[in-house]
Design a protein around this motif. Structure first.
Motif, PDB file in Angstrom:
ATOM      1  N   ALA A  10      -7.131  11.741  -3.660  1.00  0.00           N
ATOM      2  CA  ALA A  10      -6.078  11.305  -4.579  1.00  0.00           C
ATOM      3  C   ALA A  10      -6.557  10.113  -5.398  1.00  0.00           C
ATOM      4  O   ALA A  10      -6.258   9.997  -6.593  1.00  0.00           O
ATOM      5  CB  ALA A  10      -4.818  10.951  -3.798  1.00  0.00           C
ATOM      6  N   LEU A  11      -7.318   9.265  -4.774  1.00  0.00           N
ATOM      7  CA  LEU A  11      -7.854   8.102  -5.478  1.00  0.00           C
ATOM      8  C   LEU A  11      -8.834   8.533  -6.568  1.00  0.00           C
ATOM      9  O   LEU A  11      -8.784   8.042  -7.705  1.00  0.00           O
ATOM     10  CB  LEU A  11      -8.544   7.167  -4.483  1.00  0.00           C
ATOM     11  CG  LEU A  11      -9.161   5.893  -5.045  1.00  0.00           C
ATOM     12  CD1 LEU A  11      -8.098   4.979  -5.646  1.00  0.00           C
ATOM     13  CD2 LEU A  11      -9.941   5.145  -3.956  1.00  0.00           C
ATOM     14  N   PHE A  14      -6.891   9.835  -9.394  1.00  0.00           N
ATOM     15  CA  PHE A  14      -6.245   8.711 -10.086  1.00  0.00           C
ATOM     16  C   PHE A  14      -7.228   7.985 -11.005  1.00  0.00           C
ATOM     17  O   PHE A  14      -6.889   7.601 -12.124  1.00  0.00           O
ATOM     18  CB  PHE A  14      -5.671   7.740  -9.056  1.00  0.00           C
ATOM     19  CG  PHE A  14      -5.156   6.453  -9.630  1.00  0.00           C
ATOM     20  CD1 PHE A  14      -3.909   6.387 -10.247  1.00  0.00           C
ATOM     21  CD2 PHE A  14      -5.917   5.290  -9.548  1.00  0.00           C
ATOM     22  CE1 PHE A  14      -3.438   5.203 -10.775  1.00  0.00           C
ATOM     23  CE2 PHE A  14      -5.451   4.102 -10.086  1.00  0.00           C
ATOM     24  CZ  PHE A  14      -4.208   4.056 -10.696  1.00  0.00           C
ATOM     25  N   VAL A  29      -6.507  10.504   0.909  1.00  0.00           N
ATOM     26  CA  VAL A  29      -6.427   9.311   0.061  1.00  0.00           C
ATOM     27  C   VAL A  29      -7.654   9.249  -0.843  1.00  0.00           C
ATOM     28  O   VAL A  29      -7.548   8.942  -2.028  1.00  0.00           O
ATOM     29  CB  VAL A  29      -6.277   8.035   0.903  1.00  0.00           C
ATOM     30  CG1 VAL A  29      -6.353   6.790   0.029  1.00  0.00           C
ATOM     31  CG2 VAL A  29      -4.959   8.062   1.674  1.00  0.00           C
ATOM     32  N   HIS A  41       1.257   5.995  -7.201  1.00  0.00           N
ATOM     33  CA  HIS A  41       0.060   6.233  -8.013  1.00  0.00           C
ATOM     34  C   HIS A  41      -0.806   7.361  -7.477  1.00  0.00           C
ATOM     35  O   HIS A  41      -1.430   8.071  -8.240  1.00  0.00           O
ATOM     36  CB  HIS A  41      -0.735   4.938  -8.169  1.00  0.00           C
ATOM     37  CG  HIS A  41       0.000   3.900  -8.952  1.00  0.00           C
ATOM     38  ND1 HIS A  41      -0.031   3.854 -10.324  1.00  0.00           N
ATOM     39  CD2 HIS A  41       0.828   2.912  -8.561  1.00  0.00           C
ATOM     40  CE1 HIS A  41       0.741   2.858 -10.737  1.00  0.00           C
ATOM     41  NE2 HIS A  41       1.272   2.267  -9.679  1.00  0.00           N
ATOM     42  N   LEU A  42      -0.844   7.492  -6.157  1.00  0.00           N
ATOM     43  CA  LEU A  42      -1.667   8.577  -5.612  1.00  0.00           C
ATOM     44  C   LEU A  42      -0.835   9.796  -5.207  1.00  0.00           C
ATOM     45  O   LEU A  42      -1.390  10.818  -4.824  1.00  0.00           O
ATOM     46  CB  LEU A  42      -2.498   8.078  -4.419  1.00  0.00           C
ATOM     47  CG  LEU A  42      -3.481   6.934  -4.694  1.00  0.00           C
ATOM     48  CD1 LEU A  42      -4.477   6.823  -3.550  1.00  0.00           C
ATOM     49  CD2 LEU A  42      -4.217   7.078  -6.019  1.00  0.00           C
ATOM     50  N   PHE A  68       1.738   1.867  -3.513  1.00  0.00           N
ATOM     51  CA  PHE A  68       0.597   2.387  -4.277  1.00  0.00           C
ATOM     52  C   PHE A  68       0.335   3.853  -3.954  1.00  0.00           C
ATOM     53  O   PHE A  68       0.179   4.682  -4.855  1.00  0.00           O
ATOM     54  CB  PHE A  68      -0.655   1.554  -3.994  1.00  0.00           C
ATOM     55  CG  PHE A  68      -1.890   2.123  -4.639  1.00  0.00           C
ATOM     56  CD1 PHE A  68      -2.051   2.071  -6.018  1.00  0.00           C
ATOM     57  CD2 PHE A  68      -2.876   2.728  -3.873  1.00  0.00           C
ATOM     58  CE1 PHE A  68      -3.178   2.612  -6.627  1.00  0.00           C
ATOM     59  CE2 PHE A  68      -4.010   3.271  -4.473  1.00  0.00           C
ATOM     60  CZ  PHE A  68      -4.156   3.221  -5.853  1.00  0.00           C
ATOM     61  N   LEU A  69       0.294   4.156  -2.683  1.00  0.00           N
ATOM     62  CA  LEU A  69      -0.015   5.531  -2.275  1.00  0.00           C
ATOM     63  C   LEU A  69       1.032   6.503  -2.796  1.00  0.00           C
ATOM     64  O   LEU A  69       0.723   7.632  -3.178  1.00  0.00           O
ATOM     65  CB  LEU A  69      -0.096   5.624  -0.745  1.00  0.00           C
ATOM     66  CG  LEU A  69      -1.248   4.882  -0.073  1.00  0.00           C
ATOM     67  CD1 LEU A  69      -1.192   5.064   1.439  1.00  0.00           C
ATOM     68  CD2 LEU A  69      -2.601   5.346  -0.608  1.00  0.00           C
ATOM     69  N   TRP A 103       0.826  -1.201   0.000  1.00  0.00           N
ATOM     70  CA  TRP A 103       0.000   0.000   0.000  1.00  0.00           C
ATOM     71  C   TRP A 103       0.863   1.255   0.000  1.00  0.00           C
ATOM     72  O   TRP A 103       0.528   2.242  -0.651  1.00  0.00           O
ATOM     73  CB  TRP A 103      -0.956   0.019   1.195  1.00  0.00           C
ATOM     74  CG  TRP A 103      -2.202  -0.784   0.996  1.00  0.00           C
ATOM     75  CD1 TRP A 103      -2.629  -1.834   1.749  1.00  0.00           C
ATOM     76  CD2 TRP A 103      -3.193  -0.604  -0.034  1.00  0.00           C
ATOM     77  NE1 TRP A 103      -3.822  -2.328   1.264  1.00  0.00           N
ATOM     78  CE2 TRP A 103      -4.192  -1.597   0.174  1.00  0.00           C
ATOM     79  CE3 TRP A 103      -3.339   0.280  -1.101  1.00  0.00           C
ATOM     80  CZ2 TRP A 103      -5.312  -1.720  -0.646  1.00  0.00           C
ATOM     81  CZ3 TRP A 103      -4.459   0.156  -1.922  1.00  0.00           C
ATOM     82  CH2 TRP A 103      -5.422  -0.827  -1.696  1.00  0.00           C
TER      83      TRP A 103
END
Lengths: 219, 219
Positions: free
Chosen positions: B116-117, B120, B113, A90-91, A86-87, A83
DNA sequence: TGGAATAATAAGGTTAACCATAACATTTTG
DNA sequence: CAAAATGTTATGGTTAACCTTATTATTCCA
């Protein structure tokens, strides 16, 4: 294979055991400190985890993971660090917040999500803090490093990983350029557990010994 | 803006309120059923949420969200559905499992999050079950649909969304081709709350009324 | 309108994971 | 080796979110 579902609290204890050294015997005090609970609470909880066969406790000596505990712990750490990747990648979440934010997600991640995430990320081997990610089969190669706090004056070392977890500590280190990949020279070590003076890039940085413990450098 | 941190359980109650109709007055019985708790427990919990100002409860009538509750609930649902999109489109998780797996993640997702998600994912407007995703500013446009259970014999309708949450129900519907976008013709409705007979694609499908409630079709 | 269904309330119980305080045991260190 | 530090155990307390059983209140419907 699948363990009988661990509580969030259990997972935190297991993760702490890995972070404090997968194969080390860890004192309950250290565990309590890292988990921000009282030693009495940690004691209780360690008894519970012991009853579940996840770790063994030798009174007055410390705690270490059983094989089952190690397996479960690696799984938790795997999720945590995937995670983080990913954070970060990608984020584009702030580096210092990764641990904290990934931690919450970790507890909520089913096995199939873990593996799909790993595939999505291209099976990364390290998290953005430089720590290795345990493999899906449970195998785990800890870093071959030691804390910066053990370096001697005059040494030049390379940072492999940051072992801290709290956002404030991570932010503090980041602001001083102490990040994986950085080369650091130890200029001075003050007596009586005093701070280290470091050359980090162009800058001179004073770093308390307890913070220096979080910085893992190449052996 | 930021509410005082809701418990996981609180979030489930809020989410259920949205899923049972954002602006509806919902009986405690229905709530209890959807959340799989006893009516007594739901009652207790509703009192607690009432004390927090998230909903109002009129005895013997039902429960409805306050403005604050609606805001919080939309936030929860936003997170839930964004994760569904991620799990489906990027991790290729099985459609029927999306709700359950996204649900765990949802509770563990910090605001930064979430946003940001969303970025994304390209700010999706619908989840893979066809339900709209509330916007970051709290605005939410519920679907203009009605349950398939209210359709009359002879009608031809289009499925907008599936409102079910449990994996087994989702799997059941999926296996029968009842998915968003599908066109369905109601061939027959058995008396005494009996099942509907449907034409789904080439196949004839019998569907119990309570299952048909989960299928939202175009008005 | 009266009985069935539904809802509310009361009382008491459970569990996990913490807390504090206090007494006692062991280990470390000066 | 004795005192300080650390660890252990005992006792009792807290909280959230459930549970059961039982009683009472209200609403719905035939």
């Amino acid at each position: 294979m699948s363990l009988p579902q661990l509580s969030e609290s259990t997972e935190m204890y297991l993760k702490a055991m890995v972070e404090l050294g997968l194969s080390n015997v860890v004192s309950i005090g250290r565990l309590a400190e890292r988990l921000n609970v009282t030693p009495v609470s940690a004691n209780e909880m360690v008894r519970r985890l012991g009853d579940q066969g996840l770790l063994t406790h030798t009174p007055y000596k410390g705690v270490s993971l059983t094989d089952r505990g190690r397996e479960a712990a690696c799984d938790v750490v795997r999720r945590q660090r995937l995670w983080e990747v990913f954070l970060y990648e990608h984020l584009h979440i702030e580096w210092a917040k990764l641990y904290e934010l990934a931690c919450s997600l970790e507890h909520a991640t089913a096995p199939e999500v873990t593996e799909a995430l790993a595939a999505f990320l291209g099976d990364p081997k390290f998290c953005p803090r430089g720590n290795p990610i345990p493999a899906a089969d449970g195998s785990f190669q800890p870093l071959d490093g030691r804390p910066l706090s053990t370096a001697s004056v005059g040494e030049t070392v390379e940072v492999l990983a940051i072992n801290a977890t709290t956002t404030d500590v991570l932010k503090y280190l980041q602001e001083r350029g102490i990040l994986p990949g950085q080369t650091i020279r130890v200029l001075e070590a003050a007596p009586l557990q005093g701070p280290l003076t470091l050359k980090v890039g162009e800058k001179e940085v004073a770093l308390g010994l307890s913070l220096a413990e979080f910085v893992i450098v190449k052996k």
